[in-house]
Structure formats: structure tokens, C-alpha cells
Motif scaffolding. Structure first.
Motif, PDB file in Angstrom:
ATOM      1  N   TYR A 165     -51.959 -55.648 -77.354  1.00 56.98           N
ATOM      2  CA  TYR A 165     -50.887 -56.130 -76.482  1.00 56.98           C
ATOM      3  C   TYR A 165     -50.718 -55.203 -75.274  1.00 56.98           C
ATOM      4  O   TYR A 165     -50.630 -55.663 -74.128  1.00 56.98           O
ATOM      5  CB  TYR A 165     -49.586 -56.246 -77.276  1.00 56.98           C
ATOM      6  CG  TYR A 165     -48.379 -56.613 -76.445  1.00 56.98           C
ATOM      7  CD1 TYR A 165     -48.298 -57.852 -75.824  1.00 56.98           C
ATOM      8  CD2 TYR A 165     -47.329 -55.731 -76.289  1.00 56.98           C
ATOM      9  CE1 TYR A 165     -47.192 -58.203 -75.055  1.00 56.98           C
ATOM     10  CE2 TYR A 165     -46.218 -56.065 -75.529  1.00 56.98           C
ATOM     11  CZ  TYR A 165     -46.159 -57.300 -74.918  1.00 56.98           C
ATOM     12  OH  TYR A 165     -45.064 -57.628 -74.157  1.00 56.98           O
ATOM     13  N   LEU A 166     -50.687 -53.899 -75.536  1.00 55.31           N
ATOM     14  CA  LEU A 166     -50.562 -52.946 -74.428  1.00 55.31           C
ATOM     15  C   LEU A 166     -51.730 -53.063 -73.456  1.00 55.31           C
ATOM     16  O   LEU A 166     -51.541 -53.038 -72.237  1.00 55.31           O
ATOM     17  CB  LEU A 166     -50.468 -51.513 -74.958  1.00 55.31           C
ATOM     18  CG  LEU A 166     -49.189 -51.138 -75.712  1.00 55.31           C
ATOM     19  CD1 LEU A 166     -49.290 -49.699 -76.215  1.00 55.31           C
ATOM     20  CD2 LEU A 166     -47.956 -51.334 -74.861  1.00 55.31           C
ATOM     21  N   LEU A 167     -52.940 -53.198 -73.995  1.00 54.80           N
ATOM     22  CA  LEU A 167     -54.113 -53.343 -73.128  1.00 54.80           C
ATOM     23  C   LEU A 167     -54.070 -54.638 -72.330  1.00 54.80           C
ATOM     24  O   LEU A 167     -54.493 -54.677 -71.169  1.00 54.80           O
ATOM     25  CB  LEU A 167     -55.389 -53.258 -73.948  1.00 54.80           C
ATOM     26  CG  LEU A 167     -55.745 -51.872 -74.469  1.00 54.80           C
ATOM     27  CD1 LEU A 167     -56.939 -51.944 -75.420  1.00 54.80           C
ATOM     28  CD2 LEU A 167     -56.023 -50.913 -73.315  1.00 54.80           C
ATOM     29  N   SER A 168     -53.568 -55.688 -72.921  1.00 59.92           N
ATOM     30  CA  SER A 168     -53.424 -56.957 -72.223  1.00 59.92           C
ATOM     31  C   SER A 168     -52.477 -56.812 -71.036  1.00 59.92           C
ATOM     32  O   SER A 168     -52.756 -57.279 -69.929  1.00 59.92           O
ATOM     33  CB  SER A 168     -52.907 -58.014 -73.200  1.00 59.92           C
ATOM     34  OG  SER A 168     -52.691 -59.237 -72.561  1.00 59.92           O
ATOM     35  N   ARG A 169     -51.353 -56.142 -71.272  1.00 63.93           N
ATOM     36  CA  ARG A 169     -50.380 -55.919 -70.191  1.00 63.93           C
ATOM     37  C   ARG A 169     -50.969 -55.021 -69.100  1.00 63.93           C
ATOM     38  O   ARG A 169     -50.804 -55.268 -67.924  1.00 63.93           O
ATOM     39  CB  ARG A 169     -49.101 -55.294 -70.754  1.00 63.93           C
ATOM     40  CG  ARG A 169     -48.342 -56.116 -71.783  1.00 63.93           C
ATOM     41  CD  ARG A 169     -47.767 -57.367 -71.234  1.00 63.93           C
ATOM     42  NE  ARG A 169     -46.754 -57.137 -70.229  1.00 63.93           N
ATOM     43  CZ  ARG A 169     -45.554 -57.704 -70.226  1.00 63.93           C
ATOM     44  NH1 ARG A 169     -45.203 -58.508 -71.213  1.00 63.93           N
ATOM     45  NH2 ARG A 169     -44.713 -57.471 -69.251  1.00 63.93           N
ATOM     46  N   LEU A 170     -51.661 -53.977 -69.531  1.00 65.21           N
ATOM     47  CA  LEU A 170     -52.295 -53.066 -68.574  1.00 65.21           C
ATOM     48  C   LEU A 170     -53.366 -53.788 -67.763  1.00 65.21           C
ATOM     49  O   LEU A 170     -53.474 -53.614 -66.546  1.00 65.21           O
ATOM     50  CB  LEU A 170     -52.890 -51.867 -69.311  1.00 65.21           C
ATOM     51  CG  LEU A 170     -53.527 -50.786 -68.449  1.00 65.21           C
ATOM     52  CD1 LEU A 170     -52.504 -50.172 -67.503  1.00 65.21           C
ATOM     53  CD2 LEU A 170     -54.147 -49.717 -69.320  1.00 65.21           C
ATOM     54  N   GLY A 171     -54.163 -54.609 -68.448  1.00 64.18           N
ATOM     55  CA  GLY A 171     -55.184 -55.379 -67.755  1.00 64.18           C
ATOM     56  C   GLY A 171     -54.594 -56.269 -66.681  1.00 64.18           C
ATOM     57  O   GLY A 171     -55.148 -56.408 -65.592  1.00 64.18           O
ATOM     58  N   ALA A 172     -53.471 -56.882 -66.982  1.00 68.39           N
ATOM     59  CA  ALA A 172     -52.812 -57.743 -65.996  1.00 68.39           C
ATOM     60  C   ALA A 172     -52.330 -56.927 -64.794  1.00 68.39           C
ATOM     61  O   ALA A 172     -52.406 -57.392 -63.647  1.00 68.39           O
ATOM     62  CB  ALA A 172     -51.644 -58.478 -66.641  1.00 68.39           C
ATOM     63  N   LEU A 173     -51.864 -55.708 -65.059  1.00 68.51           N
ATOM     64  CA  LEU A 173     -51.398 -54.860 -63.969  1.00 68.51           C
ATOM     65  C   LEU A 173     -52.510 -54.498 -62.991  1.00 68.51           C
ATOM     66  O   LEU A 173     -52.276 -54.366 -61.787  1.00 68.51           O
ATOM     67  CB  LEU A 173     -50.786 -53.572 -64.512  1.00 68.51           C
ATOM     68  CG  LEU A 173     -49.380 -53.677 -65.084  1.00 68.51           C
ATOM     69  CD1 LEU A 173     -48.962 -52.344 -65.715  1.00 68.51           C
ATOM     70  CD2 LEU A 173     -48.384 -54.075 -64.015  1.00 68.51           C
ATOM     71  N   VAL A 174     -53.728 -54.358 -63.518  1.00 70.40           N
ATOM     72  CA  VAL A 174     -54.850 -53.978 -62.657  1.00 70.40           C
ATOM     73  C   VAL A 174     -55.681 -55.199 -62.222  1.00 70.40           C
ATOM     74  O   VAL A 174     -56.739 -55.041 -61.620  1.00 70.40           O
ATOM     75  CB  VAL A 174     -55.739 -52.900 -63.326  1.00 70.40           C
ATOM     76  CG1 VAL A 174     -54.960 -51.638 -63.569  1.00 70.40           C
ATOM     77  CG2 VAL A 174     -56.391 -53.420 -64.588  1.00 70.40           C
ATOM     78  N   GLY A 175     -55.184 -56.380 -62.553  1.00 72.00           N
ATOM     79  CA  GLY A 175     -55.839 -57.585 -62.068  1.00 72.00           C
ATOM     80  C   GLY A 175     -56.954 -58.146 -62.914  1.00 72.00           C
ATOM     81  O   GLY A 175     -57.784 -58.904 -62.422  1.00 72.00           O
TER      82      GLY A 175
END
Length: 176
Positions: A165-175
Motif C-alpha cells: 500500500y505504501l509503495l502504491s501511494r509512493l508510486g503515484a506520487l512519482v507518477g
């Protein structure tokens, strides 16, 4: 100053994980939506979706992530529901292989049918990440009702899912 900020990160991570575990999503209350979407992968999901469909909570259901070899009549037999229910009201999505592709497959299905409200069924530990991905894929015009299937997930499953979940959110932040 940097040292203080960095020292607070482990505390935030631990508090986030604790909140993730103690506040797992719950089943949704009764109510109707245009459609039901069920993600394959864990026990109870398809059963929950079919029960909701049979109870008239929606007109149609998508099961996303179905193996290409599974036929509707076989799934109806396995779930002990009439094959006619699958003929009229259940679509099998066969393109998805992970949570992100579940969201994309679901978004295409919702858009093609112009649905505006969707009851989203997946396991409690999976709901946050799956819903986040679905929200990104469908945009703000579709109302998503989370309907979590209760589980007995162990520490390792919760730990792994929290990080996904954290990686998914982080991935969205970096596009990504």
C-alpha cells in the motif's frame, strides 16, 4: 534538524502500520449500487459478490482477474448458484494479473456501461490498496462503496500488504 526529521520516520511508519491493522475496512451496509465488482484471489470474495447480486443489490457484477481457463458454467457450479445468474448478470474479467491491472480492467468495464456507483468487494487487508488503485483508474465521477470481506490475516500478510500500500501511494506520487 535533518537527524530529528529522520528519527521521526520510523515512528510514523510504526503508527501507520498499527492503524492499518486495527482499522481494517469492514463490510458495507445494505444498499443498492449500479454494479458489483469482485477481485479474485482470496476466499469469500466471489461468494460475497454473488450473495449481493442475488439479493438485488446491483444489476450486474464483474469478477476481475479470472483465469482464462475458467468457464462461467464451471464457476456457477463451484459457487452453487444457477448458471442463469452468470448468463444474465456476471461478466468475467480475464485481463488482470495484479491489483493495478484489476483497477484498469474494472475502470474500462465501468466506463463501457456508464455506471456511476459500484460496490467493490475484496478482502479487508487488501481493500485500501485496491480501492486506491481503483479510485485512480475511474476518477471522481464514480462512487465506490467499499465492501470488505473479513479475514483472519496473519502478521506477515498484513505487514506485506501495508508495504504494498505504501509503495502504491509512493508510486503515484512519482507518477507511476
Amino acid at each position: 534538524m535533518i537527524r530529528r526529521i529522520l528519527s521521526i520516520l520510523p515512528l510514523l511508519w510504526a503508527l501507520g502500520f498499527a492503524l492499518f491493522v486495527v482499522a481494517l475496512p469492514q463490510p458495507a451496509p445494505d444498499g443498492a449500487t449500479d454494479a458489483i465488482v469482485v477481485l479474485t484471489g482470496a476466499p469469500g470474495r466471489i461468494e460475497r459478490g454473488l450473495a449481493l447480486l442475488q439479493a438485488g443489490r446491483a444489476r450486474r457484477m464483474l469478477i476481475s482477474g479470472v483465469n482464462r481457463d475458467v468457464r462461467p458454467h464451471e464457476l456457477a457450479l463451484a459457487q452453487k448458484v444457477p448458471a442463469a445468474l452468470f448468463d444474465c448478470c456476471v461478466d468475467l474479467g480475464r485481463e488482470a494479473v495484479d491489483t493495478r491491472s484489476n483497477a484498469l480492467e474494472t475502470a474500462r468495464w465501468i466506463e463501457a456501461r456508464r455506471y456511476r456507483t459500484v460496490r467493490f468487494v475484496t478482502t479487508d487487508w487488501h481493500m485500501r490498496r485496491a480501492r486506491y488503485e481503483l479510485e485512480r483508474a475511474v476518477g471522481p465521477d464514480v462512487q465506490i462503496v467499499s465492501d470488505a470481506v473479513k479475514s483472519r490475516a496473519g502478521f506477515s500478510m498484513l505487514f506485506k500488504e501495508y508495504h504494498k500500500y505504501l509503495l502504491s501511494r509512493l508510486g503515484a506520487l512519482v507518477g507511476l
